[in-house]
Design a protein around this motif. Structure first.
Motif, PDB file in Angstrom:
ATOM      1  N   ASP A   1     -33.875  -0.613 -18.290  1.00 17.92           N
ATOM      2  CA  ASP A   1     -34.511   0.684 -17.956  1.00 17.92           C
ATOM      3  C   ASP A   1     -34.836   1.218 -19.597  1.00 17.92           C
ATOM      4  O   ASP A   1     -34.158   0.972 -20.460  1.00 17.92           O
TER       5      ASP A   1
ATOM      6  N   THR B   1     -36.387   4.456 -14.741  1.00 19.43           N
ATOM      7  CA  THR B   1     -35.637   4.935 -13.545  1.00 19.43           C
ATOM      8  C   THR B   1     -36.010   6.216 -13.540  1.00 19.43           C
ATOM      9  O   THR B   1     -35.524   7.050 -12.520  1.00 19.43           O
ATOM     10  N   GLN B   2     -36.437   7.168 -14.337  1.00 17.91           N
ATOM     11  CA  GLN B   2     -36.660   8.570 -14.525  1.00 17.91           C
ATOM     12  C   GLN B   2     -38.076   8.778 -14.566  1.00 17.91           C
ATOM     13  O   GLN B   2     -38.924   8.075 -15.306  1.00 17.91           O
TER      14      GLN B   2
ATOM     15  N   ILE C   1     -38.508  -1.215 -17.053  1.00 15.91           N
ATOM     16  CA  ILE C   1     -38.589  -0.372 -16.221  1.00 15.91           C
ATOM     17  C   ILE C   1     -38.421   1.190 -16.520  1.00 15.91           C
ATOM     18  O   ILE C   1     -37.698   1.293 -17.455  1.00 15.91           O
TER      19      ILE C   1
ATOM     20  N   SER D   1     -39.100   9.642 -18.140  1.00 14.33           N
ATOM     21  CA  SER D   1     -39.053   8.790 -19.356  1.00 14.33           C
ATOM     22  C   SER D   1     -40.262   8.116 -19.959  1.00 14.33           C
ATOM     23  O   SER D   1     -40.150   8.097 -21.238  1.00 14.33           O
TER      24      SER D   1
END
Length: 238
Positions: A146, A58-59, A56, A62
């Motif tokens: 992440d 999360t930002q 994933i 990213s």
């Protein structure tokens, strides 16, 4: 004197400019493959993730910036031989003939060992660590790493193992130059083993598994350096 300093600064600027241009060209050439490179980097994790799990972000930035950072680092890794050549070309005029004779093998050897350390981390260490961490997750916990955290973790491992694999060369050089005797290193072996685990603790994530995977190769590489020094006894480099 001022002229000499100016000439050296101009030469340094030229070498730095050539290095930056070379890395920049590599970055441009690798940019279309940014996502492929990240997928390749993430394969030790993706291979062991359950079918229902995935990586994933999360930002917001990213998905774009992490592959770009990877492209830059890959470009620098590929450019290391050229960068070392630029370094050699800058310092060679001020070296004696004997020093120039040793410089190229040392630069090639150090870069080769660094590459070997990175390869060992990617092909051997990361698959073992990822499999261990994922299967060690408690029941009911879905592993969804992440991508930015994974990138930072892998870069830390690459740097740790790249530096670690320089140990045989450093041990060999210290003995070969006569600064330290081989017998001294042999007597200090128990302390080095302890230091290897301390280094593993400092350079790897805070788990015993990762620390051991770094400390054991470090001990083996230390012995390899002693073996090389035994084949080529201590001798002044000049």
């Amino acid at each position: 004197m001022a002229t000499s300093v100016t000439e050296h600064l101009l030469e340094l600027r030229k070498r730095l400019l050539h290095s930056l241009i070379f890395v920049g060209v590599l970055v441009i050439g690798l940019f279309p493959f940014a996502n492929f490179l990240f997928t390749t980097l993430a394969s030790p994790l993706l291979t062991h993730l359950p079918a229902y799990s995935h990586m994933i972000a999360t930002q917001v930035v990213s998905p774009v910036f992490v592959p770009l950072k990877l492209v830059l680092l890959v470009a620098i890794l590929i450019a290391i031989p050229y960068l070392l050549y630029q370094l050699w070309a800058f310092v060679a005029p001020g070296l004696y003939k004997q020093e120039r004779r040793w410089l190229i093998p040392l630069l090639c050897g150090s870069s080769g060992l660094f590459y070997l350390g990175v390869a060992f981390a990617y092909f051997v260490v990361l698959p073992i660590i990822m499999q261990f961490f994922i299967h060690a997750a408690p029941e009911g916990v879905m592993v969804m790493t992440d991508m930015s955290a994974y990138f930072d973790f892998v870069m830390q491992m690459f740097l740790a193992f790249g530096i670690t694999f320089e140990v045989p060369l450093m041990v060999f050089l210290l003995i070969r130059s006569g600064m330290v005797t081989r017998e001294f290193f042999v007597k200090q072996r128990p302390y080095f083993i302890i230091a290897a685990f301390v280094i593993g603790m400092l350079l790897t994530p805070p788990d015993v598994f990762s620390q051991t995977l770094l400390a054991l190769p470090l001990c083996i590489l230390f012995e390899l350096g002693l073996l090389l020094a035994k084949w080529w006894p201590a001798k002044n480099l000049n």
